[in-house]
Design a protein around this motif. Sequence first.
Motif, PDB file in Angstrom:
ATOM      1  N   GLU A  64       0.816  -1.212   0.000  1.00 12.78           N
ATOM      2  CA  GLU A  64       0.000   0.000   0.000  1.00 12.78           C
ATOM      3  C   GLU A  64       0.851   1.264   0.000  1.00 12.78           C
ATOM      4  O   GLU A  64       0.698   2.127  -0.831  1.00 12.78           O
ATOM      5  N   ASN A  65       1.756   1.368   0.948  1.00 12.44           N
ATOM      6  CA  ASN A  65       2.597   2.558   1.052  1.00 12.44           C
ATOM      7  C   ASN A  65       3.992   2.118   1.486  1.00 12.44           C
ATOM      8  O   ASN A  65       4.330   2.192   2.656  1.00 12.44           O
ATOM      9  N   ALA A  66       4.779   1.654   0.553  1.00 10.88           N
ATOM     10  CA  ALA A  66       6.105   1.129   0.875  1.00 10.88           C
ATOM     11  C   ALA A  66       7.177   2.158   0.548  1.00 10.88           C
ATOM     12  O   ALA A  66       7.111   2.840  -0.473  1.00 10.88           O
ATOM     13  N   GLN A  67       8.160   2.257   1.419  1.00 12.39           N
ATOM     14  CA  GLN A  67       9.293   3.154   1.203  1.00 12.39           C
ATOM     15  C   GLN A  67      10.565   2.431   1.596  1.00 12.39           C
ATOM     16  O   GLN A  67      10.577   1.663   2.558  1.00 12.39           O
ATOM     17  N   THR A  68      11.626   2.678   0.854  1.00 11.87           N
ATOM     18  CA  THR A  68      12.946   2.166   1.215  1.00 11.87           C
ATOM     19  C   THR A  68      13.776   3.351   1.670  1.00 11.87           C
ATOM     20  O   THR A  68      14.117   4.220   0.875  1.00 11.87           O
ATOM     21  N   THR A  69      14.046   3.411   2.954  1.00 12.88           N
ATOM     22  CA  THR A  69      14.819   4.508   3.525  1.00 12.88           C
ATOM     23  C   THR A  69      16.248   4.042   3.724  1.00 12.88           C
ATOM     24  O   THR A  69      16.495   3.014   4.351  1.00 12.88           O
ATOM     25  N   MET A  70      17.187   4.803   3.207  1.00 16.39           N
ATOM     26  CA  MET A  70      18.595   4.424   3.277  1.00 16.39           C
ATOM     27  C   MET A  70      19.377   5.574   3.900  1.00 16.39           C
ATOM     28  O   MET A  70      19.314   6.698   3.409  1.00 16.39           O
ATOM     29  N   VAL A  71      20.055   5.286   4.989  1.00 19.96           N
ATOM     30  CA  VAL A  71      20.941   6.255   5.623  1.00 19.96           C
ATOM     31  C   VAL A  71      22.311   5.615   5.684  1.00 19.96           C
ATOM     32  O   VAL A  71      22.496   4.577   6.313  1.00 19.96           O
ATOM     33  N   ASP A  72      23.281   6.223   5.018  1.00 20.36           N
ATOM     34  CA  ASP A  72      24.635   5.673   4.968  1.00 20.36           C
ATOM     35  C   ASP A  72      25.611   6.804   5.258  1.00 20.36           C
ATOM     36  O   ASP A  72      25.992   7.552   4.363  1.00 20.36           O
ATOM     37  N   ASN A  73      26.013   6.933   6.501  1.00 22.68           N
ATOM     38  CA  ASN A  73      26.854   8.048   6.909  1.00 22.68           C
ATOM     39  C   ASN A  73      28.341   7.826   6.654  1.00 22.68           C
ATOM     40  O   ASN A  73      29.094   8.793   6.560  1.00 22.68           O
ATOM     41  N   ASP A  74      28.763   6.579   6.580  1.00 26.58           N
ATOM     42  CA  ASP A  74      30.185   6.341   6.365  1.00 26.58           C
ATOM     43  C   ASP A  74      30.529   6.472   4.881  1.00 26.58           C
ATOM     44  O   ASP A  74      29.714   6.272   4.004  1.00 26.58           O
ATOM     45  N   GLU A  75      31.790   6.822   4.626  1.00 31.50           N
ATOM     46  CA  GLU A  75      32.217   7.030   3.239  1.00 31.50           C
ATOM     47  C   GLU A  75      32.531   5.711   2.551  1.00 31.50           C
ATOM     48  O   GLU A  75      32.237   5.525   1.379  1.00 31.50           O
ATOM     49  N   PHE A  76      33.126   4.772   3.273  1.00 34.60           N
ATOM     50  CA  PHE A  76      33.507   3.490   2.710  1.00 34.60           C
ATOM     51  C   PHE A  76      32.928   2.373   3.563  1.00 34.60           C
ATOM     52  O   PHE A  76      33.048   2.401   4.784  1.00 34.60           O
ATOM     53  N   ASP A  77      32.317   1.383   2.937  1.00 36.55           N
ATOM     54  CA  ASP A  77      31.757   0.259   3.681  1.00 36.55           C
ATOM     55  C   ASP A  77      32.757  -0.868   3.824  1.00 36.55           C
ATOM     56  O   ASP A  77      32.897  -1.448   4.891  1.00 36.55           O
ATOM     57  N   GLN A  78      33.436  -1.221   2.756  1.00 38.39           N
ATOM     58  CA  GLN A  78      34.409  -2.305   2.790  1.00 38.39           C
ATOM     59  C   GLN A  78      35.610  -1.873   1.972  1.00 38.39           C
ATOM     60  O   GLN A  78      35.544  -1.773   0.755  1.00 38.39           O
ATOM     61  N   ASN A  79      36.703  -1.566   2.641  1.00 41.16           N
ATOM     62  CA  ASN A  79      37.891  -1.095   1.949  1.00 41.16           C
ATOM     63  C   ASN A  79      38.637  -2.282   1.340  1.00 41.16           C
ATOM     64  O   ASN A  79      38.938  -3.253   2.017  1.00 41.16           O
ATOM     65  N   LEU A  80      38.938  -2.173   0.073  1.00 42.00           N
ATOM     66  CA  LEU A  80      39.724  -3.186  -0.617  1.00 42.00           C
ATOM     67  C   LEU A  80      41.155  -2.708  -0.664  1.00 42.00           C
ATOM     68  O   LEU A  80      41.470  -1.699  -1.292  1.00 42.00           O
ATOM     69  N   THR A  81      42.043  -3.401   0.034  1.00 43.81           N
ATOM     70  CA  THR A  81      43.445  -3.004   0.087  1.00 43.81           C
ATOM     71  C   THR A  81      44.333  -4.071  -0.500  1.00 43.81           C
ATOM     72  O   THR A  81      43.950  -5.235  -0.590  1.00 43.81           O
ATOM     73  N   GLY A  82      45.484  -3.685  -0.909  1.00 46.78           N
ATOM     74  CA  GLY A  82      46.447  -4.638  -1.454  1.00 46.78           C
ATOM     75  C   GLY A  82      46.116  -5.093  -2.850  1.00 46.78           C
ATOM     76  O   GLY A  82      46.563  -6.146  -3.297  1.00 46.78           O
ATOM     77  N   ILE A  83      45.343  -4.304  -3.560  1.00 47.25           N
ATOM     78  CA  ILE A  83      44.940  -4.697  -4.911  1.00 47.25           C
ATOM     79  C   ILE A  83      45.700  -3.881  -5.913  1.00 47.25           C
ATOM     80  O   ILE A  83      45.868  -2.727  -5.788  1.00 47.25           O
TER      81      ILE A  83
END
Length: 72
Positions: A53-72
Amino acid sequence: MPAMVGAVKVINIGSSSVFHIGDVYKIQPYTQAKTFAGGGSFNTGDGIRVHLENAQTTMVDNDEFDQNLTGI
């Protein structure tokens, strides 16, 4: 043991794919993705009925990086 390879034609390789011919010690493809989806998303099959009926997807993402890929 060395590989004997004939002609190779590469048409397309994805951004996180690996193309390898011959001997190898380690293959390590990498990728990262973030997906946001609301109610009733990712349903598969025949005859699915989703009533929202009334669906919403609320997204709050305050960090800049979620999973840092290093050594690549």
